[in-house]
Design a protein around this motif. Structure first.
Motif, PDB file in Angstrom:
ATOM      1  N   ALA A 125       0.819  -1.217   0.000  1.00  0.00           N
ATOM      2  CA  ALA A 125       0.000   0.000   0.000  1.00  0.00           C
ATOM      3  C   ALA A 125       0.850   1.263   0.000  1.00  0.00           C
ATOM      4  CB  ALA A 125      -0.920  -0.002   1.220  1.00  0.00           C
ATOM      5  N   GLU A 139       1.990   3.222   2.495  1.00  0.00           N
ATOM      6  CA  GLU A 139       1.346   4.246   3.312  1.00  0.00           C
ATOM      7  C   GLU A 139       2.148   5.546   3.415  1.00  0.00           C
ATOM      8  OE1 GLU A 139       1.506   1.094   4.080  1.00  0.00           O
ATOM      9  OE2 GLU A 139      -0.546   0.405   4.462  1.00  0.00           O
ATOM     10  N   THR A 173      -6.822  10.606   0.270  1.00  0.00           N
ATOM     11  CA  THR A 173      -7.262   9.262   0.652  1.00  0.00           C
ATOM     12  C   THR A 173      -8.649   9.282   1.297  1.00  0.00           C
ATOM     13  OG1 THR A 173      -6.037   9.442   2.736  1.00  0.00           O
ATOM     14  CG2 THR A 173      -4.933   8.330   0.893  1.00  0.00           C
TER      15      THR A 173
END
Length: 284
Positions: free
Chosen positions: A226, A228, A253
């Motif tokens: 992902a 992050e 997001t």
């Protein structure tokens, strides 16, 4: 068909490194050894939602459509069409169906891009064929992809002529009603709309930063991580952009998560498959 166009292309105003920095919200190093006017037009793209009350010349529209028809098309089936709408009353009806969307009213030209299987169905019938291949979802997808490829070519072309534009996905909120307003035959579907006009110079619109390439460019195989930290950096980049444009400061997001949170977030499009079938698509 005459295609001479009085619209002149905008003059170059920014260096490649500046455009790349604005596209990503951060310096990108020296990735500009290859550069040309086409790349400048593409990287300069921004959505335009406020227009001058000035008609788009017919010659410009013809060039835009020629550019659209120059896009790739699957098996040369050319399974798309476009409806050019300039009538104020018709634009008002479409604007109401698309959320509502007032920019459709202010744009002198509104293009509605269609996945069009009706033409192919007629061709199949004329050649004594059932056209059963059109009854499968693949054919609808083919038409939608063809329309998207054509529209993006058109967008680059119109921006190169000094025009501005914005895609309108809200045209899918009420597809059957849109079909009635446009007089669409069965097996023809409005994939999205596109406002077109001369940008109002009094309204400054900045280039919106995109995700870093490290999140979208995969080499050899897809990386499922992902990432992050990179998303957090992009959230900060978008907050800076939103603040500068006077928008609600929410990052990216959180907005993306809300847009796909549940069926209601799709604004009626969760029943799209049923509506497509009512509009004549078999979509097996």
């Amino acid at each position: 068909m005459p295609v001479s166009c009085p619209v002149s292309a905008p003059e170059s105003a920014e260096a490649p490194t500046d455009l790349l920095r604005r596209r990503y919200g951060a310096d990108q190093g020296s990735q500009t050894s290859d550069w040309n006017a086409v790349l400048e037009t593409i990287l300069s793209h921004r959505s335009i939602r406020t227009y001058l009350p000035k008609k788009v010349p017919e010659s410009a529209l013809q060039l835009i459509v020629a550019a659209a028809q120059s896009a790739p098309t699957s098996s040369s089936l050319q399974a798309w069409s476009v409806v050019a709408v300039e009538d104020a009353d018709r634009k008002a009806k479409l604007a109401e169906l698309a959320s509502p969307n007032p920019q459709i009213l202010s744009a002198p030209l509104f293009l509605v891009w269609l996945a069009d299987l009706s033409r192919l169905r007629k061709i199949a019938t004329d050649h004594g064929k059932s056209g059963e291949g059109l009854d499968y979802f693949e054919s609808f997808l083919l038409g939608a992809i063809d329309a998207a490829l054509a529209a993006q070519n058109a967008l680059v072309a119109l921006e190169s002529l000094g025009l501005g534009s914005c895609y309108i996905g809200g045209i899918r909120n009420h597809p059957a009603a849109v079909g009635e307003v446009l007089g669409l035959p069965p097996e023809t579907f409005a994939v999205f709309g596109m406002t077109v006009g001369y940008p109002d110079p009094s309204v400054e619109t900045e280039i919106k930063p995109r995700l870093p390439q490290s999140l979208v460019l995969h080499r050899e195989q897809y990386r499922a991580s992902a990432r992050e930290p990179e998303l957090a950096v992009y959230d900060d980049t978008m907050r800076t952009f939103q603040a500068g444009q006077g928008m609600a400061v929410r990052g990216w997001t959180a907005v993306a998560a809300n847009r796909i949170a549940d069926a209601a977030s799709l604004k009626g499009r969760h029943v799209l498959l049923d509506i497509l079938r009512r509009m004549g698509f078999k979509t097996r």
